[in-house]
Structures are given as C-alpha cells and as structure tokens.
Design an enzyme around this catalytic site. Sequence first.
Site, PDB file in Angstrom:
ATOM      1  N   GLY A  64     -26.929   0.831  15.847  1.00  0.00           N
ATOM      2  CA  GLY A  64     -26.124  -0.259  16.416  1.00  0.00           C
ATOM      3  C   GLY A  64     -24.789   0.175  16.965  1.00  0.00           C
ATOM      4  O   GLY A  64     -24.513   0.021  18.145  1.00  0.00           O
ATOM      5  N   ARG A 112       0.826  -1.212   0.000  1.00  0.00           N
ATOM      6  CA  ARG A 112       0.000   0.000   0.000  1.00  0.00           C
ATOM      7  C   ARG A 112       0.864   1.268   0.000  1.00  0.00           C
ATOM      8  O   ARG A 112       0.564   2.250   0.671  1.00  0.00           O
ATOM      9  CB  ARG A 112      -0.982  -0.020   1.170  1.00  0.00           C
ATOM     10  CG  ARG A 112      -2.104  -1.031   0.971  1.00  0.00           C
ATOM     11  CD  ARG A 112      -3.052  -1.086   2.134  1.00  0.00           C
ATOM     12  NE  ARG A 112      -2.376  -1.568   3.324  1.00  0.00           N
ATOM     13  CZ  ARG A 112      -2.749  -1.313   4.563  1.00  0.00           C
ATOM     14  NH1 ARG A 112      -3.809  -0.571   4.787  1.00  0.00           N
ATOM     15  NH2 ARG A 112      -2.079  -1.787   5.584  1.00  0.00           N
ATOM     16  N   HIS A 172     -23.159  11.048   8.466  1.00  0.00           N
ATOM     17  CA  HIS A 172     -21.919  11.145   7.687  1.00  0.00           C
ATOM     18  C   HIS A 172     -21.229  12.480   7.890  1.00  0.00           C
ATOM     19  O   HIS A 172     -20.129  12.696   7.412  1.00  0.00           O
ATOM     20  CB  HIS A 172     -22.208  10.903   6.212  1.00  0.00           C
ATOM     21  CG  HIS A 172     -22.897   9.594   5.992  1.00  0.00           C
ATOM     22  ND1 HIS A 172     -24.252   9.471   6.056  1.00  0.00           N
ATOM     23  CD2 HIS A 172     -22.406   8.353   5.796  1.00  0.00           C
ATOM     24  CE1 HIS A 172     -24.579   8.205   5.870  1.00  0.00           C
ATOM     25  NE2 HIS A 172     -23.474   7.503   5.722  1.00  0.00           N
ATOM     26  N   LYS A 220     -20.158   3.692  -6.775  1.00  0.00           N
ATOM     27  CA  LYS A 220     -19.619   2.375  -7.083  1.00  0.00           C
ATOM     28  C   LYS A 220     -19.439   2.114  -8.567  1.00  0.00           C
ATOM     29  O   LYS A 220     -20.311   2.442  -9.367  1.00  0.00           O
ATOM     30  CB  LYS A 220     -20.552   1.301  -6.534  1.00  0.00           C
ATOM     31  CG  LYS A 220     -20.165   0.899  -5.165  1.00  0.00           C
ATOM     32  CD  LYS A 220     -21.192  -0.030  -4.584  1.00  0.00           C
ATOM     33  CE  LYS A 220     -20.885  -0.250  -3.138  1.00  0.00           C
ATOM     34  NZ  LYS A 220     -19.682  -1.068  -2.927  1.00  0.00           N
ATOM     35  N   ASP A 247     -28.706  -6.556   9.837  1.00  0.00           N
ATOM     36  CA  ASP A 247     -28.305  -5.512   8.885  1.00  0.00           C
ATOM     37  C   ASP A 247     -28.104  -6.077   7.491  1.00  0.00           C
ATOM     38  O   ASP A 247     -27.406  -7.068   7.307  1.00  0.00           O
ATOM     39  CB  ASP A 247     -26.976  -4.880   9.330  1.00  0.00           C
ATOM     40  CG  ASP A 247     -27.144  -4.065  10.603  1.00  0.00           C
ATOM     41  OD1 ASP A 247     -28.195  -3.420  10.747  1.00  0.00           O
ATOM     42  OD2 ASP A 247     -26.221  -4.074  11.437  1.00  0.00           O
ATOM     43  N   HIS A 288     -31.625  -3.112   8.684  1.00  0.00           N
ATOM     44  CA  HIS A 288     -31.146  -1.768   8.359  1.00  0.00           C
ATOM     45  C   HIS A 288     -30.488  -1.803   6.996  1.00  0.00           C
ATOM     46  O   HIS A 288     -29.764  -2.730   6.668  1.00  0.00           O
ATOM     47  CB  HIS A 288     -30.142  -1.280   9.409  1.00  0.00           C
ATOM     48  CG  HIS A 288     -29.400  -0.061   8.965  1.00  0.00           C
ATOM     49  ND1 HIS A 288     -30.000   1.165   8.864  1.00  0.00           N
ATOM     50  CD2 HIS A 288     -28.125   0.115   8.541  1.00  0.00           C
ATOM     51  CE1 HIS A 288     -29.116   2.051   8.417  1.00  0.00           C
ATOM     52  NE2 HIS A 288     -27.968   1.430   8.204  1.00  0.00           N
TER      53      HIS A 288
HETATM   54  N1  GLN Z   1     -25.200  -2.091  12.914  1.00  0.00           N
HETATM   55  C1  GLN Z   1     -24.248  -1.480  12.057  1.00  0.00           C
HETATM   56  C2  GLN Z   1     -23.697  -0.222  12.683  1.00  0.00           C
HETATM   57  O1  GLN Z   1     -24.407   0.473  13.304  1.00  0.00           O
HETATM   58  C3  GLN Z   1     -24.856  -1.147  10.723  1.00  0.00           C
HETATM   59  C4  GLN Z   1     -23.908  -0.403   9.848  1.00  0.00           C
HETATM   60  C5  GLN Z   1     -24.254  -0.474   8.399  1.00  0.00           C
HETATM   61  O2  GLN Z   1     -25.273  -1.004   8.023  1.00  0.00           O
HETATM   62  N2  GLN Z   1     -23.411   0.047   7.576  1.00  0.00           N
HETATM   63  O3  GLN Z   1     -22.560   0.121  12.510  1.00  0.00           O
HETATM   64 ZN    ZN Z   2     -26.309   2.202   7.356  1.00  0.00          ZN
END
Ligand code: GLN
Ligand code: ZN
Length: 757
Positions: free
Chosen positions: A435, A16, A697, A109, A602, A644
Amino acid sequence: MSKNYIVGFPRIGEQRELKKVLESFWAKKVPFKEVQKVASELKKRHWMYQKNAGIDYISSNDFSLYDNMLDTAILLGAIPKRFEDLRDEELYFAMARGDKTHTAMEMTKWFNTNYHYIVPELSLDDSFKANAKKITDEYLEAKELGIKTKINLIGPLTFLGLSKRDDGGDAYELFGKILPAYEEVIKEIGKLDNDITLQIDEPIFVKDLDTKVLSLIKTTYDRLSNASPHVKIVVSTYFEHSNEATKILTNTPIWGLGLDFVHGKENLQSLPYIRKSGKKLIAGVVDGRNIWKNDFEKTLNLLNEINSTVDTQNILVSSSCSLLHTPFTLKYEEKMDGEIKNWLSYAAEKLDEISLISKLFFYGHNSLDEKMREYVKKNKEANESRKKSSRIHDKTTQNRVKNLAKFKRDGEFKERIKIQRELLGYKDLATTTIGSFPQTSEIRVARREYKNNLISKDAYVNAMKNYIDECVTFQDEIGLEVLVHGEPERNDMVEYFGEQLSGYGFSQNGWVQSYGSRCVKPPFIYGDISRPKPMTTEWITYAQSKTDKIMKGMLTGPVTILNWSFVRDDKPRDEVAKEIAVALSDEVNDLQNAGIKIIQVDEAAFKEGYPLRESKIPTYEKWAVENFKICVSTARLETQIHTHMCYSEFNDIIKTIEAMDADVITIETARSGNELLKIFKKVGYKQEVGPGVYDIHSPRVPSVEEMVKQIELLLEVLPKEQLWINPDCGLKTRKWEEVKPSLKNMVKAVKIVRENI
Ligand code: GLN
Ligand code: ZN
C-alpha cells in the site's frame, strides 16, 4: 495513615523532554551529562506532581532512560556476551538500540499494551550479580527532596517469563540462579531505611500460568519477604485478574497485593483470601490505561464493594496500573474542544482524582474543603454531560447498528474467486505491494502546511496527485500487476481514518511512550461513529484513472482502528468496533461503485487485541472476525477483498484468519523462509496468500536470485495458483533508492520463476 497509591508514573516528560535529549545525545549533539540533567529534572517534577496532589505512595525506579526491563537486566547483571566490551551508557544504549558492531536486543510488546520492552537474553551458564545502584540512587535522590518513595522493581517470575534463552530453552530453568540476585537487591534496599515499601511487579500472574510457574510463587515470595527485615513487599499485578497467584501469595509473608479492578473485575473473587490473610490491598480502581475522567460515584461503589469484604484499614486506593500508558497532562491541550476536554483526564489529572477518591472513601464528603467539593461537583457534572451530550449519541448510527441485517458478503470463496479471476485476469504469482510508498519530506511538508493553513487545498491536492502520478508510473513501468496509489495523504493508518469519522477526537499533546524515545499519540473515540462522507475514493479513483492496470483500494480495518485508539469506556469494545465496521462497509461500497475492483482492508493490529486470558479469546475472535466481515459485507462477488497483517506467526490463529474470509491475505513471513507458511498448507487453507518475499524493515536491496529462491521456497508449500508475490509490509519507512531496485528485482524474480515452471 497512608491511604493512596500510584503504581508508576510516565517518564518521557510532558513536553517529551526525555525523548528530545536522548535523540540529541544519540546524534552526538549533547553529552551524556545533559541526559542525566534532564532525567533528574523530570524525576523531580514527577515526584512533586504526585506529592502536591496528596499521593502517599510515590514510586522511585519507575523512571528509565529507555526501558524498565532493560534496567532490570542490568540490575541483575544479565548482559549478553556480545556486549562484554562495553560499559555504562554505551553498554546500556547498545543493548537497547545496537550500534555499528553490536546487534540490539529484541523488543516486544508489554502484555496487551502498545509499550515495548527489551527482551532479556539469558544463557544457562550466566551467573547473575546484582548491582542496585540505579535503585538506591533514585531512592536517595527523592529522599533529598523530602519524598520517601516506595521502590518499583520487576519481579523475578515476570522477568524470567518474558526473557528468552539463547539456546531456545526454558528461561525458568535459571530460577535458582536469579532468585539469590533478587535477594541481594532487597538486602541492598533494606540498608536504605528502616521501613521501606518495595513494589514487585508480577504482571505475568495475570496470564494462564502453568503449574511449574505457579509452584515457584510461594518459594519466591517466602524468600524475598525474608531477605530484609526492613523491606515490606507489595506484589503488583495488572491488566487482568491474577486470582490463581493471589491465592498463593496470601500464604506468603508479603505485606500487600496490588490488583487491577478495572481490567480484572474477577479479582473481586480473591477478596475473601485477602481478608483472611490480613494483607494490604492496593486496590487499582482508577483506569491507568485510558484517558476518561473517572466517575467518582462508580468508583466509590466499587470501593465499597471491596470494603464489604476487606477491612477499611487494609485498603489503599490506587491506579489500575502504571500511568505510563496515559499521556501526561491536559495542560497543553489548548486547541481541544472544551466540551470534550472536560471529559478527559491524563496522568496528572488522575493523581488528583485518586487523591480525592481516597479522601471521599476514607473520610467522607464532609472532610473535603471547599476547593475539593467544587472538584467533586465538577466531576459529577462532567460525567453527566458526557452521558447526555449530543456529540456522543447518534441515533442514526445506533439504529443502523441495531438493525444491521447483513453480516457477511454474498457467495462462498470458491464461487467468488472464480468470478474474480476471470474478471481481473491476473496471473499466478501476481505481483503487488502492501500500500504505502516512501513518505518523502515533500509530502510530509505538504500535509503539514495544508493542516496549518499555510497552503491552499489546491496546492495540497496537486502535491498529492503529483506523488500518485509518479508512484503509478513507476509501478506501471517496472511491470507490477496490481498497483496502489502509495498513501501519500496518510500520516498514519489509523489517524487518517479517525480524522474523517465522527465520534473521533485528537489531542495536541497526548503522547504515550511506545518504546525508548518513541511516542505515539493515539486518537480517541468518544462518541458513536459515523462517516459523513467518503474517505478514500477521490484519491483511489484518481490513481485508477492513471493506469489501465488494476488499482487496489486501501482501507484500515475496524479491529485495527479500534486497537490503536483510546476507546470510550461507556460502551463495550465490540459495539464500538461494529460502528466502525459499518462506516467502513459504506467506504467499501463506494469504492467498488467507483470502479475499484480490489480493496485491501488492513488488520495490522488484529493479533494485538488478543486477550491475556485464554478463556476470553473465543469471544474476542468472534467479534473481531464478525466486524471484519461486516466491514466487507458490501463487497460484491466480483470485488476482491485483500487483507494485510504484520505478522508471521499464524499457528494459533489460522482458523480465525481463515474465518475472516478475505480472498487474499498478505503477511509478513519474509524473515522466516517458508517455515511459517506451512500452517496454511496443514489446515488446508483455501484462500490466496501473499507471504512477503522480502523484508522491508531493512534498507538492504534484495537480489533477484535471492527472491527467486524465496519464491521457490514458497512454492514448496503452496501451489502457484494460491500465491501472490509482494514485499512483506508497506514501504512508507523506506527510501525511494531502496524501494525502486527492490521492487524491480522482485518483478524480475517472478518472471524467472514463471518461465521455470
Ligand atoms: N497499507 C499499509 C501500508 O502499506 C499497511 C501497513 C501496515 O499494515 N502496517 O503502509
Ligand atoms: Zn504490515
């Protein structure tokens, strides 16, 4: 005569190196010169690897300091106005990453890979002006080393197809302006030498093209082929078949076509056209997206099948796509189990494979020297060992999957939700999180030290429990209603489960570029999957013991685990997913038996797994949904299942999401108000939904007022009985200083809204 071909090579460096120097440069620790120095060293090393392996067609311009689409935008002068004041590397990296005064360009992507490209931004009044300096410099750089490269370039139809227009219009309307810029580039390339091969990548041709794009192919390649008499054009597609485009391309003056026969078997149907046209066929027969040793026998059979239509002298043996999507070399995998390592092949090893396969195919076994024969023998042995190994075949798993009787949980949603709401007693607009909580350096260090045997298991468990304690206390105090344990024990949502499942392997150095300087190290599934023991119950039940509120159990779903791993190539993906689903169904059962009343599964990567061709979508949806349902099939009526997904666009797939039949789904709509939620109403979606009321984010702390407004917007679309209130994704990348006030404000906002109703 030249016989073999590599579509492209990874560039981040086997240690890397590029990542490291870029990040030092961004942190202002080294000058840009240093980046250039490392870049030249890497290019040289990668060219020499290919040359030494006996590769005939080696690429230049497959290298990039950040991304090839970004390079193409710069090549064409497609630079958004807001960057007008910048030049050179400052401009380049500001476009890629933004800076204090410039917002970065979007990133998304690359087809169905985990590589992300920079999305070009075009404007109707743009004028394009080619600047081929990067391309010509790289060509000459290789030439000086005695390597005559073919040049890689992203094609105009793919470039436009993946660009967005600032006014939301169709980027293809810029076709008339962009094509002359490409012609300019090709003229420049033509000045470099008398006879140059130019690989134009048009992966967009593997999608279902509308007639407008199809109608542009002939003009494009008639004109580009005539731009310079010194340049021979190969149009390269990958990841799927491109039969519609291939047929058209065979009627243009291009020199050759690169097709993927690993991920697009249907390309075989195009062979008669290629034969008739007398064009070269760059036959992608060695998988550029996976890490398994090639099975020479199988590949030679495939080549012979191709050869039954296309003349031998028109065939070149190639990787299925750029090797960008595989790790560099097995050389540094010192800790890996020898048996498993023997089944693998990274980019450097694939070079040898391609070189040997082409020798075998064109000249036969007798042409090989002793060393090569040994290599072929070893390849055969490795593949045989893989077929027979007890590490791969697990009768118990096979029988369980074969005799699976229960594919869905008991009860219909209507019946379940009544029981659940009675038992769980949560209010309308119930508050929860997704989560994870901030991954602090303390927990990272504890995890690492435990992994490296530097601290005892007790010390590790204590560190995790302390974190969980704090996490639970905080959530309790601020009045969140459904709590989580915070996921401190998880490095990554797939790796954590992979590490505990049999049939999963891990590399030390299997890094693959994800975007810019970022790399991921996907785990790999080599064998039948089983779960030797519970994976999460200890942590979740510990967290539950610390509160009277409901503690939500947290699992990663089967489709996401599959989509974020390298998957074995000796079994269909849906079957592998089923094995994971069955293993997870045991985890669901263990959790509920341990008193956990809500379990979230998830499926962050559910949408990513979608096939590139529409005709293949129903099959994917069918098995993806089925495996999610198998995973939760053990849940009793009263156990509430959440899922999720890190998306907001559900318009195309809402029926599929509904069919997953989760009791609650949390999604990522915070950045789009209530617009994207409307589809849930439109289709009469019955299950409960947590749309996400703030964007995790960003480090910004949203105010109470703002979230009140956001919740009211949601209430315009769905009734309060159907809504959950939560952030729009996990909080692991945020800092506690951001998370604490944000969640407090969220809870306050809910209180206000509830009083108002
Ligand atoms: N449970 C995971 C978290 O909270 C879900 C993250 C995800 O779906 N990217 O980090
Ligand atoms: Zn998410």
